[in-house]
Design a protein around this motif. Structure first.
Motif, mmCIF file in Angstrom:
data_model
loop_
_atom_site.group_PDB
_atom_site.id
_atom_site.type_symbol
_atom_site.label_atom_id
_atom_site.label_comp_id
_atom_site.label_asym_id
_atom_site.label_seq_id
_atom_site.Cartn_x
_atom_site.Cartn_y
_atom_site.Cartn_z
ATOM 1 N N LEU A 6 0.826 -1.202 0.000
ATOM 2 C CA LEU A 6 0.000 0.000 0.000
ATOM 3 C C LEU A 6 0.861 1.253 0.000
ATOM 4 O O LEU A 6 0.426 2.316 -0.407
ATOM 5 C CB LEU A 6 -0.923 0.016 1.226
ATOM 6 C CG LEU A 6 -1.823 -1.209 1.410
ATOM 7 C CD1 LEU A 6 -2.736 -1.004 2.607
ATOM 8 C CD2 LEU A 6 -2.617 -1.525 0.161
ATOM 9 N N SER A 7 2.105 1.106 0.468
ATOM 10 C CA SER A 7 3.005 2.236 0.618
ATOM 11 C C SER A 7 4.444 1.758 0.456
ATOM 12 O O SER A 7 4.759 0.606 0.782
ATOM 13 C CB SER A 7 2.822 2.834 2.020
ATOM 14 O OG SER A 7 3.851 3.731 2.330
ATOM 15 N N ARG A 106 -9.191 7.435 -3.107
ATOM 16 C CA ARG A 106 -8.911 7.576 -1.673
ATOM 17 C C ARG A 106 -8.054 6.423 -1.164
ATOM 18 O O ARG A 106 -8.395 5.255 -1.377
ATOM 19 C CB ARG A 106 -10.225 7.619 -0.899
ATOM 20 C CG ARG A 106 -11.077 8.841 -1.229
ATOM 21 C CD ARG A 106 -12.434 8.841 -0.508
ATOM 22 N NE ARG A 106 -12.312 8.556 0.912
ATOM 23 C CZ ARG A 106 -12.795 7.444 1.487
ATOM 24 N NH1 ARG A 106 -13.408 6.525 0.793
ATOM 25 N NH2 ARG A 106 -12.649 7.268 2.785
ATOM 26 N N HIS A 107 -6.980 6.730 -0.451
ATOM 27 C CA HIS A 107 -6.113 5.703 0.127
ATOM 28 C C HIS A 107 -6.897 4.808 1.087
ATOM 29 O O HIS A 107 -6.608 3.617 1.220
ATOM 30 C CB HIS A 107 -4.923 6.353 0.834
ATOM 31 C CG HIS A 107 -3.834 5.388 1.148
ATOM 32 N ND1 HIS A 107 -2.949 4.932 0.193
ATOM 33 C CD2 HIS A 107 -3.505 4.771 2.302
ATOM 34 C CE1 HIS A 107 -2.116 4.074 0.754
ATOM 35 N NE2 HIS A 107 -2.426 3.967 2.028
ATOM 36 N N GLU A 108 -7.892 5.372 1.715
ATOM 37 C CA GLU A 108 -8.735 4.605 2.646
ATOM 38 C C GLU A 108 -9.382 3.402 1.952
ATOM 39 O O GLU A 108 -9.582 2.355 2.572
ATOM 40 C CB GLU A 108 -9.819 5.519 3.246
ATOM 41 C CG GLU A 108 -10.762 4.825 4.198
ATOM 42 C CD GLU A 108 -10.081 4.235 5.437
ATOM 43 O OE1 GLU A 108 -10.582 3.212 5.943
ATOM 44 O OE2 GLU A 108 -9.062 4.779 5.892
ATOM 45 N N LEU A 110 -7.992 1.506 -0.313
ATOM 46 C CA LEU A 110 -6.966 0.456 -0.292
ATOM 47 C C LEU A 110 -6.876 -0.204 1.076
ATOM 48 O O LEU A 110 -6.758 -1.430 1.185
ATOM 49 C CB LEU A 110 -5.599 1.035 -0.659
ATOM 50 C CG LEU A 110 -5.432 1.503 -2.085
ATOM 51 C CD1 LEU A 110 -4.169 2.335 -2.215
ATOM 52 C CD2 LEU A 110 -5.393 0.321 -3.028
ATOM 53 N N ASN A 123 -1.149 -1.117 -4.272
ATOM 54 C CA ASN A 123 -1.550 0.259 -4.552
ATOM 55 C C ASN A 123 -1.077 0.648 -5.949
ATOM 56 O O ASN A 123 0.102 0.849 -6.178
ATOM 57 C CB ASN A 123 -0.940 1.189 -3.493
ATOM 58 C CG ASN A 123 -1.287 2.644 -3.682
ATOM 59 O OD1 ASN A 123 -1.867 3.024 -4.695
ATOM 60 N ND2 ASN A 123 -0.913 3.467 -2.736
ATOM 61 N N SER A 126 -3.070 6.087 -5.270
ATOM 62 C CA SER A 126 -4.113 6.645 -4.390
ATOM 63 C C SER A 126 -3.795 8.119 -4.188
ATOM 64 O O SER A 126 -2.782 8.617 -4.690
ATOM 65 C CB SER A 126 -4.129 5.906 -3.041
ATOM 66 O OG SER A 126 -3.003 6.240 -2.254
ATOM 67 N N ASP A 127 -4.632 8.789 -3.426
ATOM 68 C CA ASP A 127 -4.383 10.199 -3.151
ATOM 69 C C ASP A 127 -3.176 10.395 -2.232
ATOM 70 O O ASP A 127 -2.681 11.501 -2.083
ATOM 71 C CB ASP A 127 -5.619 10.872 -2.567
ATOM 72 C CG ASP A 127 -6.093 10.243 -1.256
ATOM 73 O OD1 ASP A 127 -5.654 9.112 -0.929
ATOM 74 O OD2 ASP A 127 -6.925 10.857 -0.578
ATOM 75 N N LEU A 128 -2.667 9.314 -1.647
ATOM 76 C CA LEU A 128 -1.539 9.401 -0.743
ATOM 77 C C LEU A 128 -0.217 9.009 -1.404
ATOM 78 O O LEU A 128 0.799 9.682 -1.214
ATOM 79 C CB LEU A 128 -1.780 8.504 0.479
ATOM 80 C CG LEU A 128 -0.745 8.560 1.587
ATOM 81 C CD1 LEU A 128 -0.665 9.952 2.196
ATOM 82 C CD2 LEU A 128 -1.094 7.531 2.669
ATOM 83 N N GLU A 129 -0.221 7.931 -2.185
ATOM 84 C CA GLU A 129 1.019 7.413 -2.759
ATOM 85 C C GLU A 129 0.791 6.727 -4.090
ATOM 86 O O GLU A 129 -0.326 6.364 -4.432
ATOM 87 C CB GLU A 129 1.652 6.371 -1.823
ATOM 88 C CG GLU A 129 2.511 6.955 -0.745
ATOM 89 C CD GLU A 129 3.334 5.892 -0.062
ATOM 90 O OE1 GLU A 129 4.228 5.328 -0.725
ATOM 91 O OE2 GLU A 129 3.083 5.639 1.123
ATOM 92 N N HIS A 130 1.905 6.529 -4.791
ATOM 93 C CA HIS A 130 1.921 5.761 -6.045
ATOM 94 C C HIS A 130 3.200 4.912 -6.044
ATOM 95 O O HIS A 130 4.141 5.190 -6.773
ATOM 96 C CB HIS A 130 1.891 6.723 -7.224
ATOM 97 C CG HIS A 130 1.667 6.067 -8.557
ATOM 98 N ND1 HIS A 130 1.312 4.741 -8.707
ATOM 99 C CD2 HIS A 130 1.742 6.569 -9.808
ATOM 100 C CE1 HIS A 130 1.195 4.468 -9.992
ATOM 101 N NE2 HIS A 130 1.447 5.555 -10.682
#
Length: 132
Positions: A6-7, A106-108, A110, A123, A126-130
């Protein structure tokens, strides 16, 4: 144990080095015309809330060249968040596929997929990471 990506923070330094080494070996094998079957009889669900040329092609070709199969599902193909909860979608998809790659707003989403499914979640953006 199911491992999710996810990250980038989910990976250790040695994980990253191992991934890059493996990718290099596969790329070299591909250049020599050798086939790989590491993902033989494995299916990846590719869930796209946001479209992408490179992400779709790289995952689909990667699965095919490693002996697996990818299923493309755009947001209109599934009831994600509109008729089925993300949790229910994760449980249902886990019964049929070996992993889920999701490109979401939204990362949520995932996190909910990973917490409710029984297969690895990757992932795709998402809006947090790629991380891919």
């Amino acid at each position: 144990m199911v491992s999710h990506l996810l990250s980038l923070a989910d990976l250790s330094y040695s994980d990253i080095i191992n991934l890059l080494d493996c990718a290099s070996q596969l790329k070299e094998k591909r250049a020599r015309g050798k086939s790989s079957q590491e993902l033989n009889n494995k299916t990846l669900a590719m869930l796209f809330e946001k479209s992408s040329t490179r992400t779709r092609i790289s995952f689909e070709v990667g699965m095919t060249e490693l002996g697996g199969h990818a299923i493309y599902l755009n947001y209109k193909d599934v009831q994600l968040g509109r008729g089925e909860s993300v949790a229910d979608t994760a449980r249902v998809m886990s019964r049929y596929v070996h992993a889920i790659m999701a490109r979401v707003y939204r990362h949520e989403t995932l996190i909910q997929l990973s917490e409710n499914g029984t297969v690895p979640v990757i992932n795709g953006l998402s809006d947090l990471e790629h991380p891919c």
